[in-house]
Write an enzyme that holds these catalytic residues in place. Structure first.
Site, PDB file in Angstrom:
ATOM      1  CE1 TYR A  71      -1.804   3.762   2.162  1.00  0.00           C
ATOM      2  CE2 TYR A  71      -1.289   5.137   0.371  1.00  0.00           C
ATOM      3  CZ  TYR A  71      -1.990   3.847   0.954  1.00  0.00           C
ATOM      4  OH  TYR A  71      -2.553   2.949   0.065  1.00  0.00           O
ATOM      5  CB  SER A  72       3.713   8.581   6.065  1.00  0.00           C
ATOM      6  OG  SER A  72       3.843   7.321   6.406  1.00  0.00           O
TER       7      SER A  72
END
Length: 356
Positions: A71-72
């Site tokens: 993800y991030s």
């Protein structure tokens, strides 16, 4: 990747062993299905262990080479990609991005209103590359669920995780909506890094995924890092889970009885993305590669990227250099007017932003 005795890396083996109990509690309390921890110091892996399950339904344990959605943690790779183009003289940090994406010209900034009519004023200037890199662009995320602009993103499908449109299409769609604040005025976590991913495409003439693969992943030997997990590696791809929230628990995880009586702690988790049907690993890759949260990787692969940054731009294995030393030093300086708390919300997750 070999694991040295912690003492070789200058770390206490006795204290590192305490991590085992912490991982066990996270799993046994039902907070996480599985955990993988890797600690490296001075180029030596001092600790790497796993606990719990990568896939509860299929009984697959968490392994050192388990592939997970990062993800991030995709964002740092995107930032390196754009700074590689900065080193090539393709743009300056204070250039307006409207120079390359004209639809970001003359934007409006939200001041209030209702969902039926958002009140705005003109932006005092266009968003710059520096604004995007520091999350001070005025953009936001639809999942924040806190402002009228967030709501507009959700209604208009400004979502880089679920969309079947192209990166260019979603970025242009986002530009039609008002900003949360004047560019450079406040810190707000946002789709800014996805916009940077599209700028990599515009500046390089390559798709974002192609650029990342050729210029970062292959040179660093990150062979288990993908926007789309290949079919021959899906067996190592972890399932994704979320806590089951009970309406009567005040927001805490439910303890509803699971069908798996041998693993009662897993009753607090629900499957939200099955590796067999995941958009991260389906038979056909999606059109969009999210620079803000689209990559999958392993702990060992991600260490190679981290070590490159610690080495100020130079990879560890064969010495390949991605960035100049001064560029990495520039990237790791504070570019905000104070700390995060001074420029935005006081708290974003479990930690205060005071002093960060």
């Amino acid at each position: 990747m070999s694991v040295s005795d912690g003492e070789v890396a200058g770390m206490s083996q006795a204290r590192l062993s305490r991590i085992d109990g912490w991982m066990d509690r996270l799993v046994s309390d039902g907070k996480l299905p599985g955990v993988s921890v890797l600690i490296s110091r001075h180029g030596e892996v001092a600790y790497q262990r796993c606990h719990g399950m990568a896939d509860i339904e299929r009984g697959v344990p968490m392994h050192k080479d388990t592939i997970v959605r990062i993800y991030s943690m995709t964002k740092p790779l995107t930032s390196v990609a754009i700074m590689m183009l900065y080193e090539e003289g393709r743009f300056q940090l204070d250039d307006p991005i409207s120079r390359f994406l004209p639809y970001f010209t003359n934007q409006r900034v939200m001041t209030g209103g209702t969902r039926s009519k958002v009140e705005t004023v003109p932006a005092i200037r266009d968003i710059t590359f520096r604004d995007l890199l520091t999350h001070t662009s005025g953009l936001t995320y639809g999942f924040m669920d806190a402002t009228l602009v967030d709501a507009a993103y959700r209604q208009d499908g400004v979502d880089f995780q679920t969309s079947h449109a192209t990166l260019a299409e979603i970025v242009e769609r986002a530009a039609k909506h008002p900003l949360l604040c004047q560019p450079g005025a406040a810190w707000n976590y946002s789709i800014a890094t996805d916009v940077l991913g599209h700028l990599v495409e515009v500046l390089s003439g390559q798709s974002f995924g192609t650029f990342l693969h050729a210029r970062i992943l292959v040179p660093l030997g990150m062979h288990d890092t993908f926007f789309h997990v290949p079919q021959d590696k899906v067996g190592r791809f972890a399932a994704n889970y979320a806590p089951i929230i009970s309406p009567s628990s005040g927001g805490s995880s439910s303890s509803i009885t699971s069908n798996n009586s041998q693993q009662h702690h897993h009753s607090k988790l629900k499957l939200i993305d099955d590796p067999a049907t995941s958009t991260f690993a389906g038979p056909a890759p999606r059109k969009i590669n999210s620079g803000g949260g689209g990559l999958c990787s392993t702990a060992s692969d991600y260490l190679k990227f981290c070590q490159m940054m610690l080495n100020k731009g130079q990879g560890a294995d064969d010495g390949v250099r991605l960035l100049g030393r001064k560029t990495v030093e520039l990237m790791t300086c504070n570019h905000l007017k104070g700390d995060l708390a001074d420029m935005g919300v006081k708290r974003f997750s479990e930690a205060s932003f005071e002093g960060i």
